[in-house]
Design an enzyme around this catalytic site. Sequence first.
Site, short mmCIF file in Angstrom:
data_model
loop_
_atom_site.label_atom_id
_atom_site.label_comp_id
_atom_site.label_asym_id
_atom_site.label_seq_id
_atom_site.Cartn_x
_atom_site.Cartn_y
_atom_site.Cartn_z
N SER A 62 0.83 -1.16 0.44
CA SER A 62 -0.31 0.19 -0.41
C SER A 62 0.82 0.76 -0.12
CB SER A 62 -0.85 -0.38 1.21
OG SER A 62 -2.15 -1.14 0.82
N PHE A 120 -9.03 -12.47 1.20
CA PHE A 120 -8.15 -13.23 1.67
C PHE A 120 -8.09 -13.65 3.08
CE2 PHE A 120 -4.59 -12.92 -1.35
CZ PHE A 120 -5.53 -11.27 -1.64
N THR A 123 -5.56 -17.04 4.77
CA THR A 123 -4.24 -16.05 4.03
C THR A 123 -3.95 -16.91 3.29
OG1 THR A 123 -4.35 -15.43 6.51
CG2 THR A 123 -2.60 -15.18 5.08
N ARG A 287 0.50 8.57 5.43
CA ARG A 287 -0.47 8.36 6.79
C ARG A 287 0.60 9.48 7.35
NH1 ARG A 287 -3.46 4.00 7.82
NH2 ARG A 287 -2.49 2.04 6.66
N THR A 301 2.32 2.58 4.76
CA THR A 301 2.76 1.35 5.80
C THR A 301 2.55 0.53 3.85
OG1 THR A 301 0.62 1.39 6.65
CG2 THR A 301 2.94 1.44 8.10
N GLY A 302 3.14 -0.82 4.23
CA GLY A 302 2.81 -1.62 3.61
C GLY A 302 2.28 -2.97 3.74
N THR A 303 1.18 -3.83 3.30
CA THR A 303 1.82 -5.01 4.14
C THR A 303 0.86 -5.85 2.67
OG1 THR A 303 0.77 -4.72 5.89
CG2 THR A 303 0.46 -6.80 4.74
N SER A 328 4.93 -11.40 5.70
CA SER A 328 3.58 -11.21 6.47
C SER A 328 2.76 -11.95 6.94
CB SER A 328 3.26 -10.67 4.87
OG SER A 328 2.78 -11.34 4.37
C1 LIG Z 1 -3.55 -1.58 5.97
C2 LIG Z 1 -3.39 -2.37 6.29
C3 LIG Z 1 -2.08 -3.49 6.78
S1 LIG Z 1 -4.14 -3.71 4.32
C4 LIG Z 1 -3.36 -3.16 3.02
C5 LIG Z 1 -3.32 -3.16 2.18
N1 LIG Z 1 -3.51 -4.77 2.12
C6 LIG Z 1 -3.60 -5.69 1.43
O1 LIG Z 1 -5.06 -5.24 2.24
C7 LIG Z 1 -3.18 -7.08 2.00
C8 LIG Z 1 -3.78 -8.18 2.97
C9 LIG Z 1 -3.65 -9.09 2.90
C10 LIG Z 1 -2.19 -9.99 2.86
C11 LIG Z 1 -1.84 -11.29 4.00
N2 LIG Z 1 -2.95 -10.59 5.15
C12 LIG Z 1 -4.25 -12.52 5.32
O2 LIG Z 1 -3.90 -12.86 4.44
C13 LIG Z 1 -5.24 -12.17 6.43
N3 LIG Z 1 -5.80 -13.29 6.10
C14 LIG Z 1 -0.92 -10.77 4.48
O3 LIG Z 1 -0.66 -10.51 5.27
O4 LIG Z 1 0.03 -10.80 3.67
C15 LIG Z 1 -1.38 -2.68 2.36
O5 LIG Z 1 -0.54 -2.42 2.19
N4 LIG Z 1 -2.95 -1.81 3.68
C16 LIG Z 1 -1.55 -1.89 4.31
C17 LIG Z 1 -1.11 -0.67 5.15
O6 LIG Z 1 -1.90 -0.16 4.85
O7 LIG Z 1 -0.67 -0.32 6.02
#
Ligand SMILES: CC1(C)S[C@@H]2[C@H](NC(=O)CCCC[C@H](NC(=O)C[NH3+])C(=O)[O-])C(=O)N2[C@H]1C(=O)[O-]
Length: 351
Positions: A62, A120, A123, A287, A301-303, A328
């Site tokens: 993200s 997801f 996961t 942010r 941040t990014g996930t 992650s």
């Molecule tokens: C708001 C957050 C945290 S989530 C949003 C976006 N990432 C996603 O929407 C991925 C969600 C699933 C990722 C997966 N998790 C699952 O599948 C859990 N069941 C993992 O951890 O790899 C991103 O990047 N943003 C983060 C942000 O902006 O920080």
Amino acid sequence: AALPAPNIEAVRAVQRQAMAQGAPGALTLIDDQATYYGVAGGKANTATGARMDTGRRFRIGSVTKTFSTVVLMQLVSEGLVNLDAPANTYLPTPLPSASITVRHLLSHRSGLYDYTNDMFYYTVPGFEAVRNKTFSFQELINKSTAHPLTMTPGSGYSYSNTNFVVIGQIIEHLTGKPVAEQYRQRIFEPLKLTNTSYVHPLTDIAGSASRGYLRPDDTTLPLVDSTEQTVSWAQSAGAIISSAEDLNTFFGALLSGALLPQSALRQMTTMVPVNADGSQSYGLGLRARKLSCGVTVYGHTGTVQGYYTWAFGSADGSRTMTSMANTSNNGTVNTTLGGTLEATFCGTAPT
Ligand SMILES: CC1(C)S[C@@H]2[C@H](NC(=O)CCCC[C@H](NC(=O)C[NH3+])C(=O)[O-])C(=O)N2[C@H]1C(=O)[O-]
């Protein structure tokens, strides 16, 4: 006021803790007015044993949202978009509510349901089901609008990936060009971000890259190598690939006013608190976090499967930092990695 000196030993301690909590490797690169501090530990590739280094490329998730916001704000500055107009003004297919404005999308106040909640929920199965898939923006939006709005548009903050998929569709509908071209022409090339790319729907990470490792919900199972994927489920909400150096250059340019007219940057950095004590807030695709020493830093941040990213800078962009851990679905690691903000901008060790 001058910032405290970065505490490199504290950065090293945070990375050691993140690795003890399950990250195969971690990196942090600090750019303090062209004085660089690099810290890396652990493995970029657990199969070969290749060590992590601060030059590795990775998926930024993200943090992509800030790049999409910069392109959109350039279109605003060019008079092509009015932030407070209905988003439907700029879309090929209308959203279910005409009261959703462009500003609502950029500030996560639209009420559009986040389709990744369903995608997801489980996961690894969820990831394996989409990792090689290609979606259109409209297909992703339709997944969202199959659900009712989560709130009246503008009535509150609720983070949703859908918002930035719609922003990507607005960018393409307005310019008639793919977002990939817009990122390249408007940001990557002017800033010479030679390790930043948008290759959707290709799945590889070219060059010197860190592999990413997704932790299964059943944490007794081994990590899943999630490096190759299209990230088509996110696109303009999360599909950019970059490096710590390039993200520091990007946020340094943005925050110092080199990327956008001052009026546009001011719109992005007009923050609304999103937590009780006001230490965390969200502007437009950006942010802000108020740290223990009173310094407020701006970034994102990014996930994304296999990668956590923290990319932030001081208000004037004079000091920037990017940290990445190559795992992650492990919130403990992500929270720990966030400790590099305090170490970098307050010079404090993790408590
Ligand atoms: C708001 C957050 C945290 S989530 C949003 C976006 N990432 C996603 O929407 C991925 C969600 C699933 C990722 C997966 N998790 C699952 O599948 C859990 N069941 C993992 O951890 O790899 C991103 O990047 N943003 C983060 C942000 O902006 O920080």
